[in-house]
Motif scaffolding. Structure first.
Motif, PDB file in Angstrom:
ATOM      1  N   CYS A  37       0.817  -1.217   0.000  1.00  0.00           N
ATOM      2  CA  CYS A  37       0.000   0.000   0.000  1.00  0.00           C
ATOM      3  C   CYS A  37       0.850   1.265   0.000  1.00  0.00           C
ATOM      4  CB  CYS A  37      -0.989   0.005   1.167  1.00  0.00           C
ATOM      5  SG  CYS A  37      -0.254   0.245   2.802  1.00  0.00           S
ATOM      6  N   CYS A  48      -1.765  -2.441   4.642  1.00  0.00           N
ATOM      7  CA  CYS A  48      -1.486  -3.836   4.244  1.00  0.00           C
ATOM      8  C   CYS A  48      -0.590  -4.551   5.251  1.00  0.00           C
ATOM      9  CB  CYS A  48      -0.870  -3.887   2.846  1.00  0.00           C
ATOM     10  SG  CYS A  48       0.874  -3.405   2.762  1.00  0.00           S
ATOM     11  N   CYS A  51       4.894  -4.236   5.150  1.00  0.00           N
ATOM     12  CA  CYS A  51       6.185  -3.607   5.421  1.00  0.00           C
ATOM     13  C   CYS A  51       6.610  -3.786   6.874  1.00  0.00           C
ATOM     14  CB  CYS A  51       6.127  -2.128   5.075  1.00  0.00           C
ATOM     15  SG  CYS A  51       4.989  -1.220   6.148  1.00  0.00           S
TER      16      CYS A  51
HETATM   17 FE1  FES Z   1       1.286  -1.312   3.492  1.00  0.00          FE
HETATM   18 FE2  FES Z   1       3.327  -0.281   4.932  1.00  0.00          FE
HETATM   19  S1  FES Z   1       3.299  -0.829   2.833  1.00  0.00           S
HETATM   20  S2  FES Z   1       1.390  -0.935   5.637  1.00  0.00           S
END
Ligand code: FES
Ligand code: SF4
Length: 239
Positions: A37, A48, A51
């Motif tokens: 995201c 999401c 990361c």
């Molecule tokens: Fe989705 Fe960080 S890339 S929460």
């Protein structure tokens, strides 16, 4: 040793400037942290959780956590990798992701991140939710079966295109992408194929028309290199 403007990521010294997140600093330094995201053009969303990193002993999202001098960050430990795979598996079973039959295969960030993270199976039972397909627009098809609710199209349409065509409605399993138009259909909205929102979807949920299979499967971006080697965040605009 770290400096007042650096932290360690997987043991490597990462410089940062004021206001940068762990993700910003890592990508600037050329260190890939898997993400879906996050997009450098848009405000972080933190939905999401792909990361996820361990920062000074706490599991946090790299895309929303400010870099702090001296912090010790792990993005590639066994625990973090296992957690990330479980999050990916949940994303796959929550939607209807049929990679072999998807036009986005080979250029899909969800698929590419799953490959990169070594996800080998779904692990969980698939939900097989009913999701609507909207083929009412001449420039793009909206296939909610593949939507991971990252809100990149929401942010792009609102913050770049100035149209606010998209929004997320509902909660939990009832969450779904809705379209701002009298009928709720994309064809009746202000959406255009030239919008930034038409280009940022990391999966095959917003598919441009008249471009299918111009690049054959097997020759697409993530068929040729991993998402880490491809540069991750900017890769969504390239087939
Ligand atoms: Fe989705 Fe960080 S890339 S929460
Ligand atoms: Fe994200 Fe694509 Fe769903 Fe929009 S349509 S929320 S960009 S996955």
């Amino acid at each position: 040793m770290t400096t007042p403007d650096s932290f360690r990521l997987n043991g490597k010294l990462i410089p940062f400037s004021a206001g940068q997140t762990i993700m910003d600093a890592a990508l600037t330094a050329g260190v890939y942290i898997p993400h879906l995201c996050h997009h450098p053009e848009f405000v972080p969303h933190g939905s999401c959780r792909i990361c996820v990193v361990c920062a000074d002993g706490r599991e946090l999202c790299a895309c929303t956590t400010p870099a702090v001098a001296g912090m010790q960050v792990e993005s590639d430990s066994d625990d973090i990798r296992a957690l990330r795979v479980a999050l990916l598996q949940m994303l796959f079973v929550e939607g209807n992701h049929v990679c072999p039959g998807c036009e986005k295969s080979g250029a899909c960030q969800l698929q590419a991140v799953a490959y990169y993270c070594g996800m080998l199976d779904l692990h969980f039972h698939s939900f097989f939710p009913y999701r609507e397909v909207d083929a009412s627009h001449p420039d793009a098809i909206l296939d909610r079966n593949r939507c991971i609710l990252c809100e990149l199209c929401v942010r792009a349409s609102r913050d770049h295109d100035g149209k606010s065509v998209f929004a997320i409605s509902g909660r939990g399993m009832q969450s779904r992408l809705i379209v701002n138009s009298p009928s709720g259909r994309l064809g009746d909205s202000l959406f255009s194929g030239s919008d930034r929102a038409a280009q940022v979807c990391p999966v095959g949920a917003i598919l441009p028309r008249r471009g299918a299979f111009q690049v054959p499967i097997g020759e697409r971006l993530y068929d040729r290199e991993t998402i880490a080697d491809a540069g991750g965040p900017a890769a969504d605009d390239r087939g």
